[in-house]
Design an enzyme around this catalytic site. Sequence first.
Site, PDB file in Angstrom:
ATOM      1  N   GLU A   1      42.095  25.482  40.105  1.00 11.00           N
ATOM      2  CA  GLU A   1      43.166  24.714  39.469  1.00 11.00           C
ATOM      3  C   GLU A   1      43.954  23.903  40.492  1.00 11.00           C
ATOM      4  O   GLU A   1      44.385  22.805  40.228  1.00 11.00           O
ATOM      5  CB  GLU A   1      44.075  25.619  38.631  1.00 11.00           C
ATOM      6  CG  GLU A   1      44.518  26.883  39.345  1.00 11.00           C
ATOM      7  CD  GLU A   1      45.300  27.824  38.449  1.00 11.00           C
ATOM      8  OE1 GLU A   1      45.196  27.742  37.224  1.00 11.00           O
ATOM      9  OE2 GLU A   1      46.039  28.656  38.994  1.00 11.00           O
TER      10      GLU A   1
ATOM     11  N   GLY B   1      47.224  30.374  36.246  1.00  5.79           N
ATOM     12  CA  GLY B   1      45.862  30.355  35.712  1.00  5.79           C
ATOM     13  C   GLY B   1      45.086  31.612  36.028  1.00  5.79           C
ATOM     14  O   GLY B   1      43.911  31.722  35.682  1.00  5.79           O
TER      15      GLY B   1
ATOM     16  N   GLY C   1      49.348  29.766  47.654  1.00  2.34           N
ATOM     17  CA  GLY C   1      50.138  30.563  48.577  1.00  2.34           C
ATOM     18  C   GLY C   1      49.352  30.981  49.795  1.00  2.34           C
ATOM     19  O   GLY C   1      48.170  30.676  49.951  1.00  2.34           O
TER      20      GLY C   1
END
Lengths: 502, 502
Positions: B286, B380, B263
């Site tokens: 990730e 995550g 984001g």
Amino acid sequence: MNRIKYPAYLDKILTPKVAAMIIKNHDVLGVSGFTKAGDSKSVLPMVADRALHEDIKVTVLSGASLGYDTDADLAKNGALYKRMPFQADPTLRKSINSHEVLYVDQHLGQTADMLQKIDSFKIDVAIIEAVGVTEEGYIIPTTSVGNSPAFTEKAEKIIIEINTTFPESLYGLHDVKFLKKQPNRDVIPVLKSDTRIGDPFIKIDPEKVVAIVYTEVPDSPAVISAPDEKTTAISKHILDFLGNEVDEGRLTESLLPLQAGIGKTANAILSGFTNSRFKDLTMYSEVLQDSTFELFDAGKLSFASASSITVTEECSKNIFSDFDKYKDKLVLRPQNISNSAEVISRLGIIGINTAIEFDIYGNVNSTHIMGTNMMNGIGGSGDFARNGYLSIFACPSMSKEGKISHIVPMVSHTDHTEHDIDILVTEQGLADIRGLAPIERARVIIDKCVHPDYKAQLLYYFEEAYKLGGQTPHILPETFSWHTRLKTEGSMKIKKVVKSIV
Amino acid sequence: MNRIKYPAYLDKILTPKVAAMIIKNHDVLGVSGFTKAGDSKSVLPMVADRALHEDIKVTVLSGASLGYDTDADLAKNGALYKRMPFQADPTLRKSINSHEVLYVDQHLGQTADMLQKIDSFKIDVAIIEAVGVTEEGYIIPTTSVGNSPAFTEKAEKIIIEINTTFPESLYGLHDVKFLKKQPNRDVIPVLKSDTRIGDPFIKIDPEKVVAIVYTEVPDSPAVISAPDEKTTAISKHILDFLGNEVDEGRLTESLLPLQAGIGKTANAILSGFTNSRFKDLTMYSEVLQDSTFELFDAGKLSFASASSITVTEECSKNIFSDFDKYKDKLVLRPQNISNSAEVISRLGIIGINTAIEFDIYGNVNSTHIMGTNMMNGIGGSGDFARNGYLSIFACPSMSKEGKISHIVPMVSHTDHTEHDIDILVTEQGLADIRGLAPIERARVIIDKCVHPDYKAQLLYYFEEAYKLGGQTPHILPETFSWHTRLKTEGSMKIKKVVKSIV
């Protein structure tokens, strides 16, 4: 005298009272001791005594809780500024909750790492109980290793407290490995509970040692209530669940290494394995209680790894009078290895811990009474729950003659989130919430774990909240109404019995 | 045709529509795709289509969120029974919150392990996007690895979706290692971000492959807003803090491997490193966003490990038109390795994630709006926050023209507990709460992070609660009064300005 094999230390022998004078106001102390085992019995209590007559306030970092009244006296005499990472003393608890002592409630596996990361705890003096010292001046710990390696590594000065009540045959019990700070951290090569990766002593810089004292006070004994109807029922539910996992081929009869918290419930659960179908069990835990030795004696347990041994007086006599009987089946490690995320995830620990309360969506409160007052602390429960194979939390469904339901709409403090919990169990039954959405969990938890006296009331809350929608349905202004009702009306029970609408 | 180097598969080429017919009502699907990268673009959407005309409802497990409208169409057409471990689609979100779809919001690092532990998700069909297949019939993934190894291992049938829009030069990007179930789990020997431990393909049993389809649809591009005043300020606070850690000798200018959530905020934070003092940075994350490639181009980043690459259309063109430029600086891993507790703790990840809200004692809500409605999921963030070196959470201090304060008395849902948080940051400033007791944290958080419009109001809450005592002072009936006020009065602000009593 033959306990000190490093001659240069002989000049440093002091009385505890004199040794305690080394500690200065505002010092940060790193002390041995883990759930009452292997703590300082002479020097640290003297610091508490000093506070009766002079201005001395220190920060105390330990392995976990300390024995006897050490924490109580430190608190009562105003000698404590800050305490971490764990305590379990009623007097200290009171001082914490009245803001006389600052308390940092920390995962037991993370204190050593924290000391590498921040400078606010510099460790002026480490006080470490020992069976003796080696020819190189290294420390042979007693019944716990805890954070002692990390404390001695960072400490400016070290005081060694030699406890002659423990046999020298403890030498060889410990396995001490120092973990380097990242980016130089290596693999922690523990592949099974019994893997040894370090030394049977704590390597220190002998130059740091400023005093050696003798003590003849044994560990304060654990007092464990016998299993009762409720804890026996909890144990049975867990054994049945694990038995079913074996029947379905998901686990073998050796299960996976067990971890159990301390206290009556955990001890009862482990004792339950004595007459079970399981065999060749292992433990990879933080504390070993009486039940560990019962399991050894019953031939059920093949190895146990932990950071401390905390047993009753009777059990202690049994173990230490003939320690060679158990020695090759035991290892005590630093708590950043007993509680290491890496090892816990690799070995696949089955973690069994107790909750103060849990909620219908699977969140667990392990630390706070009514969301505000500290009980003991999170201890290592989070280390095991977060990274293990199975995270089981147990508590009675109800207490105080039914005034308190231990399953509530929303926990008043969250120590373990819905994402980390697999199994919840009370004397009523066991809820396996793995792979379930929150609204599925609520029905299973209410069905299996809640006391019949509270079932309709809790189902009513859930169903009213459910109507409002949401992944995790709640009536926000009502979430803590059970807790406030307990406070204002003396019971969580709604007086007029609510009838379930379904 | 040359993308299929295993001749036996040539007989299995089907159209997506026909391949989708293999899926049966009530099936559990394990699908590739991680934050819109490397997902099924042909077969899975056809399952959504089928639901328009027939009774078909499936459980879908993925890596993380899927691209395009796949999740939306599955939800809208009633094709979803249960979804896990992550989603980020507005339509699906609505279906979840209205109980039409069951949603299990899970740590991304734990889904693969869960599949080894329980039988309730048997994986009837795995649908995996591929660049091609090797001579042995093994799968070469595209822009994500995610849970695909775990899905193919457990699946009864496998459908491979070959995406010709990705260059074959992706071969060699991936590093796939299967982790055995405990007690046979080995060391995961990743010692640095760039350590390779497995194969550049997903080893599968070719007999399981029931269909091969072709697709020419590229990944749905990420849309990232440019950094604004707030996200730039947040980035600056974090860079200043890390700079100070370097100045104090606690970190080097290469820091430790970085992880950042997805984001706008996370991207802005990472972009901030472009013109910073730091150098030879690495990532162990990730998802890799545009900022990763900006950092490569700026010569700041030497290596990046993740489970997926999710970039904008422009960035995608730049990367994949000349992939060899980046290939030796990148690795994509299965998400149980990118998010592994063992590796994250060993490497000492600096985890930077965004919060929906946090509270004065340092608890973080990452998932729920008003404590009930799911936003996206924990992703995550917990894997990194719990086991990393530094756990940083960021969000704006205030939003909706001041109606919402993102710092509240108590979070309405807890995803990360007080025990796991090190740094909290808003555009107002940064609070370093390491080693602090809750009552110390409250003062630092209110001082550093809260918007001036809410400071007095929050301080008032804290001080009133403080008078009642407790490790974590709260006025239980008032804890969620800010949330309920927002609902009933349209703002968290108390109309009559409260004056701090201190």
